[in-house]
Design a protein around this motif. Structure first.
Motif, PDB file in Angstrom:
ATOM      1  N   HIS A  31       5.688  37.823  23.430  1.00  0.00           N
ATOM      2  CA  HIS A  31       7.085  37.769  23.011  1.00  0.00           C
ATOM      3  C   HIS A  31       7.566  39.151  22.575  1.00  0.00           C
ATOM      4  O   HIS A  31       8.680  39.556  22.900  1.00  0.00           O
ATOM      5  N   ILE A  32       6.731  39.869  21.866  1.00  0.00           N
ATOM      6  CA  ILE A  32       7.095  41.216  21.426  1.00  0.00           C
ATOM      7  C   ILE A  32       7.232  42.147  22.623  1.00  0.00           C
ATOM      8  O   ILE A  32       8.191  42.917  22.726  1.00  0.00           O
ATOM      9  N   ALA A  33       6.293  42.080  23.553  1.00  0.00           N
ATOM     10  CA  ALA A  33       6.344  42.953  24.729  1.00  0.00           C
ATOM     11  C   ALA A  33       7.572  42.664  25.584  1.00  0.00           C
ATOM     12  O   ALA A  33       8.255  43.594  26.034  1.00  0.00           O
ATOM     13  N   TRP A  34       7.865  41.394  25.811  1.00  0.00           N
ATOM     14  CA  TRP A  34       9.043  41.054  26.608  1.00  0.00           C
ATOM     15  C   TRP A  34      10.327  41.422  25.885  1.00  0.00           C
ATOM     16  O   TRP A  34      11.309  41.838  26.510  1.00  0.00           O
ATOM     17  N   SER A  35      10.351  41.274  24.577  1.00  0.00           N
ATOM     18  CA  SER A  35      11.536  41.659  23.814  1.00  0.00           C
ATOM     19  C   SER A  35      11.782  43.157  23.906  1.00  0.00           C
ATOM     20  O   SER A  35      12.921  43.603  24.078  1.00  0.00           O
ATOM     21  N   ILE A  36      10.725  43.940  23.808  1.00  0.00           N
ATOM     22  CA  ILE A  36      10.867  45.396  23.938  1.00  0.00           C
ATOM     23  C   ILE A  36      11.320  45.761  25.347  1.00  0.00           C
ATOM     24  O   ILE A  36      12.173  46.635  25.526  1.00  0.00           O
ATOM     25  N   LEU A  41      15.610  47.710  28.867  1.00  0.00           N
ATOM     26  CA  LEU A  41      16.476  47.529  30.034  1.00  0.00           C
ATOM     27  C   LEU A  41      17.949  47.526  29.629  1.00  0.00           C
ATOM     28  O   LEU A  41      18.786  48.131  30.305  1.00  0.00           O
ATOM     29  N   GLY A  42      18.255  46.877  28.515  1.00  0.00           N
ATOM     30  CA  GLY A  42      19.638  46.888  28.014  1.00  0.00           C
ATOM     31  C   GLY A  42      20.091  48.288  27.654  1.00  0.00           C
ATOM     32  O   GLY A  42      21.234  48.665  27.908  1.00  0.00           O
ATOM     33  N   LEU A  43      19.206  49.073  27.055  1.00  0.00           N
ATOM     34  CA  LEU A  43      19.536  50.456  26.711  1.00  0.00           C
ATOM     35  C   LEU A  43      19.788  51.288  27.959  1.00  0.00           C
ATOM     36  O   LEU A  43      20.734  52.086  28.007  1.00  0.00           O
ATOM     37  N   VAL A  44      18.989  51.097  28.993  1.00  0.00           N
ATOM     38  CA  VAL A  44      19.173  51.832  30.244  1.00  0.00           C
ATOM     39  C   VAL A  44      20.514  51.463  30.886  1.00  0.00           C
ATOM     40  O   VAL A  44      21.245  52.347  31.359  1.00  0.00           O
TER      41      VAL A  44
END
Length: 101
Positions: A31-36, A41-44
């Motif tokens: 969950h942490i890895a997918w959230s990061i 991706l949102g930042l990009v």
């Protein structure tokens, strides 16, 4: 005799029953890895949108598309909000990415 066979069969399958103590434990590592990954991706995407907008304004100012008719040498802000200096957004993105100083 029947009870003896049943006891042997129950002892044989005793270890195959699930462990109730660990049954509801969860791991949050994925969950942490997918959230990061989603946040990255949102930042990009957000940075790409900002780059397209900045390159659109830079190209419009370079071409003189939004000069203020009253004050010479100034920029018309209303024009800058609606100007399209190139036909497609990906042209701004490509130019902005490939012409980095």
């Amino acid at each position: 005799m029947s009870d003896d066979k049943e006891q042997r069969i129950l002892r044989m399958f005793d270890k195959s029953s699930p462990n109730d103590e660990d049954l509801f434990e969860t791991s949050y590592v994925n969950h942490i890895a997918w959230s990061i990954a989603v946040l990255a991706l949102g930042l990009v995407v957000w940075l790409a949108i900002a780059l397209v907008r900045a390159e659109n304004h830079r190209h419009a100012m370079e071409r003189g598309m939004c000069q203020d008719p009253v004050f010479k040498g100034k920029v018309d802000e209303a024009c800058m909000k609606t100007v399209r200096s190139r036909d497609y957004w990906w042209e701004h993105l490509w130019y902005g990415v490939t012409h980095v100083r």
